[in-house]
Design a protein around this motif. Structure first.
Motif, PDB file in Angstrom:
ATOM      1  N   GLN A  23       0.952  -1.131   0.158  1.00 41.63           N
ATOM      2  CA  GLN A  23      -0.045   0.007  -0.046  1.00 41.63           C
ATOM      3  C   GLN A  23       0.911   1.300  -0.082  1.00 41.63           C
ATOM      4  O   GLN A  23       0.583   2.289  -0.696  1.00 41.63           O
ATOM      5  CB  GLN A  23      -0.855  -0.002   1.264  1.00 41.63           C
ATOM      6  N   ALA A  24       2.019   1.126   0.830  1.00 43.42           N
ATOM      7  CA  ALA A  24       2.824   2.372   0.989  1.00 43.42           C
ATOM      8  C   ALA A  24       3.342   2.749  -0.434  1.00 43.42           C
ATOM      9  O   ALA A  24       3.374   3.932  -0.967  1.00 43.42           O
ATOM     10  CB  ALA A  24       3.949   1.988   1.670  1.00 43.42           C
ATOM     11  N   TRP A  25       3.851   1.870  -1.249  1.00 45.10           N
ATOM     12  CA  TRP A  25       4.326   1.947  -2.568  1.00 45.10           C
ATOM     13  C   TRP A  25       3.293   2.452  -3.512  1.00 45.10           C
ATOM     14  O   TRP A  25       3.397   3.267  -4.220  1.00 45.10           O
ATOM     15  CB  TRP A  25       4.810   0.582  -3.174  1.00 45.10           C
ATOM     16  N   ARG A  26       2.187   1.881  -3.337  1.00 47.51           N
ATOM     17  CA  ARG A  26       1.085   2.361  -4.238  1.00 47.51           C
ATOM     18  C   ARG A  26       0.883   3.815  -4.004  1.00 47.51           C
ATOM     19  O   ARG A  26       0.384   4.727  -4.947  1.00 47.51           O
ATOM     20  CB  ARG A  26      -0.283   1.661  -3.996  1.00 47.51           C
ATOM     21  N   GLU A  27       0.810   4.173  -2.584  1.00 46.24           N
ATOM     22  CA  GLU A  27       0.377   5.588  -2.325  1.00 46.24           C
ATOM     23  C   GLU A  27       1.334   6.538  -2.831  1.00 46.24           C
ATOM     24  O   GLU A  27       1.195   7.730  -3.355  1.00 46.24           O
ATOM     25  CB  GLU A  27       0.133   5.817  -0.863  1.00 46.24           C
ATOM     26  N   ARG A  28       2.745   6.054  -2.734  1.00 48.38           N
ATOM     27  CA  ARG A  28       3.704   6.962  -3.358  1.00 48.38           C
ATOM     28  C   ARG A  28       3.913   6.980  -4.802  1.00 48.38           C
ATOM     29  O   ARG A  28       3.984   8.184  -5.361  1.00 48.38           O
ATOM     30  CB  ARG A  28       5.025   6.512  -2.808  1.00 48.38           C
ATOM     31  N   PHE A  29       3.769   6.054  -5.536  1.00 45.24           N
ATOM     32  CA  PHE A  29       4.224   5.982  -6.980  1.00 45.24           C
ATOM     33  C   PHE A  29       2.981   5.535  -7.876  1.00 45.24           C
ATOM     34  O   PHE A  29       3.136   5.841  -9.086  1.00 45.24           O
ATOM     35  CB  PHE A  29       5.280   4.640  -7.158  1.00 45.24           C
ATOM     36  N   ALA A  30       1.824   5.305  -7.609  1.00 42.67           N
ATOM     37  CA  ALA A  30       0.920   4.899  -8.401  1.00 42.67           C
ATOM     38  C   ALA A  30       0.542   5.921  -9.589  1.00 42.67           C
ATOM     39  O   ALA A  30       0.466   5.166 -10.570  1.00 42.67           O
ATOM     40  CB  ALA A  30      -0.409   4.499  -7.869  1.00 42.67           C
ATOM     41  N   GLY A  31       0.444   6.997  -9.149  1.00 41.19           N
ATOM     42  CA  GLY A  31       0.266   8.226 -10.284  1.00 41.19           C
ATOM     43  C   GLY A  31       1.246   8.105 -11.361  1.00 41.19           C
ATOM     44  O   GLY A  31       0.840   8.101 -12.505  1.00 41.19           O
ATOM     45  N   GLU A  32       2.365   8.239 -10.908  1.00 44.61           N
ATOM     46  CA  GLU A  32       3.304   8.423 -12.063  1.00 44.61           C
ATOM     47  C   GLU A  32       3.627   7.055 -12.655  1.00 44.61           C
ATOM     48  O   GLU A  32       4.033   7.178 -13.788  1.00 44.61           O
ATOM     49  CB  GLU A  32       4.826   8.804 -11.234  1.00 44.61           C
ATOM     50  N   PHE A  33       3.301   5.854 -11.867  1.00 45.97           N
ATOM     51  CA  PHE A  33       3.585   4.616 -12.433  1.00 45.97           C
ATOM     52  C   PHE A  33       2.553   4.514 -13.611  1.00 45.97           C
ATOM     53  O   PHE A  33       2.865   4.178 -14.864  1.00 45.97           O
ATOM     54  CB  PHE A  33       3.405   3.443 -11.557  1.00 45.97           C
ATOM     55  N   ASP A  34       1.388   4.975 -13.308  1.00 53.79           N
ATOM     56  CA  ASP A  34       0.230   5.045 -14.271  1.00 53.79           C
ATOM     57  C   ASP A  34       0.570   5.903 -15.400  1.00 53.79           C
ATOM     58  O   ASP A  34       0.310   5.516 -16.694  1.00 53.79           O
ATOM     59  CB  ASP A  34      -1.212   5.338 -13.700  1.00 53.79           C
ATOM     60  N   ALA A  35       1.135   6.953 -15.205  1.00 50.15           N
ATOM     61  CA  ALA A  35       1.662   7.964 -16.302  1.00 50.15           C
ATOM     62  C   ALA A  35       2.533   7.237 -17.335  1.00 50.15           C
ATOM     63  O   ALA A  35       2.522   7.324 -18.428  1.00 50.15           O
ATOM     64  CB  ALA A  35       1.931   9.084 -15.759  1.00 50.15           C
ATOM     65  N   LEU A  36       3.670   6.423 -16.565  1.00 52.75           N
ATOM     66  CA  LEU A  36       4.519   5.778 -17.359  1.00 52.75           C
ATOM     67  C   LEU A  36       3.928   4.627 -18.371  1.00 52.75           C
ATOM     68  O   LEU A  36       4.285   4.575 -19.112  1.00 52.75           O
ATOM     69  CB  LEU A  36       5.680   5.104 -16.383  1.00 52.75           C
TER      70      LEU A  36
END
Lengths: 95, 270
Positions: B14-27
């Motif tokens: 969850q901590a990873w998703r909260e931090r990186f989910a947005g930019e990972f999706d943009a990638l």
């Protein structure tokens, strides 16, 4: 040379970049395409170690910047690689 | 495949998703994800779940849940991987991979002769000398045509629009330059390098990538260094409208020849 850490640090040494720009830059200068899992795994750990930091941005694409610790780590790793290259070349000539 | 990877990314802590989910999706929006990328993300999930954090203070918090959740995560990921393999095989069985369609329409002819953007003396007979855009000078106070003196751009013949172009794991689409003309938003012409002693005509060849957002990155170039530098510097400032092939936004590869004629430049510069 497939260690994503040194590749990402080398890419960010040129300037701030977001994830996709890092991927494209590494593909261009090293011919290696990092997968999204590898890239963000490395980014997470490097950020935790203080080698890179996120730069404030309004966009969804989050740019990253190399820190002083990151630059020092890059120099250390490059010095190590330089030593390996010099030794390898010398031994090839001797063989 | 993009949807499958998004689904796989839900397995990150969850901590990873909260931090990186947005930019990972943009990638994921920027790349053309492959099956290899899906496996790469699943490996990343495993590493994120099982690797201890760098700082010991965080390790104390994380270790208790790691012992309990580790086997569960491994089992879940293995099952997810199997499901993905079966689904991918089923999709490929149901829809066999066909060669890409090359039926994209060519741009309509320009209604009236567009303005000259390169020096017509450099490529006397090429219709690709012309553009529908005004010239953008590279120097602030230079007259608009100055940078065009002795410099010409010629679009190199390429396969049909949409032909697949592979580089490593990347898959891009080929788009001949003249067909790209109706998408261009900004063009900067190369400036003749003043620091060279070369005389006569010199050609450099540049292969470039148009990203999904329309910006340009030079992939490779061939020719004398000072000339390729000038060409690369200008071409990387070009901008296009986002390109679509078969109703999907895509990244496009094209090639141009940039020719510099030193004699034409020297005759015109005081």
């Amino acid at each position: 040379m497939s260690d994503p850490t040194i590749l990402i640090l080398a890419s960010l040494a040129e300037g701030d970049k977001h994830g996709y720009a890092i991927m494209e830059d590494i593909l261009a200068f090293a011919g290696i395409r990092l997968g999204p899992g590898t890239l963000y795994g490395a980014i997470a750990r490097m950020e935790e170690r203080g080698w890179i930091r996120a730069v404030k941005s309004e966009a969804r694409r989050q740019p990253y910047r190399i820190t002083a610790e990151g630059s020092a780590e890059l120099k250390r790793q490059l010095a190590l690689f330089g030593q390996v290259v010099r030794t390898g070349n010398r031994r090839l000539k001797e063989a | 495949m993009r949807t499958l990877i998004r689904w796989a990314a839900q397995l990150y802590p969850q901590a990873w998703r909260e931090r990186f989910a947005g930019e990972f999706d943009a990638l994921l929006e920027d790349i053309s994800p492959s099956f290899g990328d899906l496996c790469d993300v699943l490996r990343g999930v495993l590493r994120a779940r099982l690797s201890p954090p760098v700082h010991p203070a965080q390790a104390v918090v994380a270790s208790s849940s790691l012992i309990l959740r580790g086997p569960v995560v491994v089992s879940l990921t293995a099952h997810a991987f199997l499901i993905v393999v079966v689904l991918t095989a089923a999709v490929h069985y149901a829809t066999p991979i066909l060669p890409p369609s090359y039926s994209a329409p060519l741009p309509p002819p320009a209604p009236e002769p567009p303005p000259l953007v390169t020096d017509a003396r450099v490529f006397p007979n090429a219709w690709t000398l012309y553009s529908t855009l005004p010239l953008v000078p590279t120097e602030k106070d230079a007259p608009p045509m100055h940078v065009a003196e002795g410099v010409g751009i010629n679009f190199i013949a390429l396969p049909d629009i949409g032909t697949l172009y592979r580089w490593g794991n990347s898959e891009w689409r080929v788009w001949p330059g003249q067909a790209l003309e109706r998408f261009i938003v900004r063009r900067v012409l190369p400036e003749y390098p003043r620091d060279t002693a070369t005389t006569g005509a010199t050609s450099v060849f540049v292969e470039y990538l148009i990203r999904r957002d329309g910006t340009v990155k030079v992939l490779r170039s061939a020719g004398p260094t000072s000339f390729t530098k000038a060409a690369r510097r200008a071409i990387e400032q070009w901008t296009y409208r986002p390109l679509e092939f078969e109703d999907r936004r895509c990244q496009v590869v094209s090639r141009v020849e940039v020719r510099f004629d030193g004699e034409l430049v020297q005759n015109d510069v005081p």
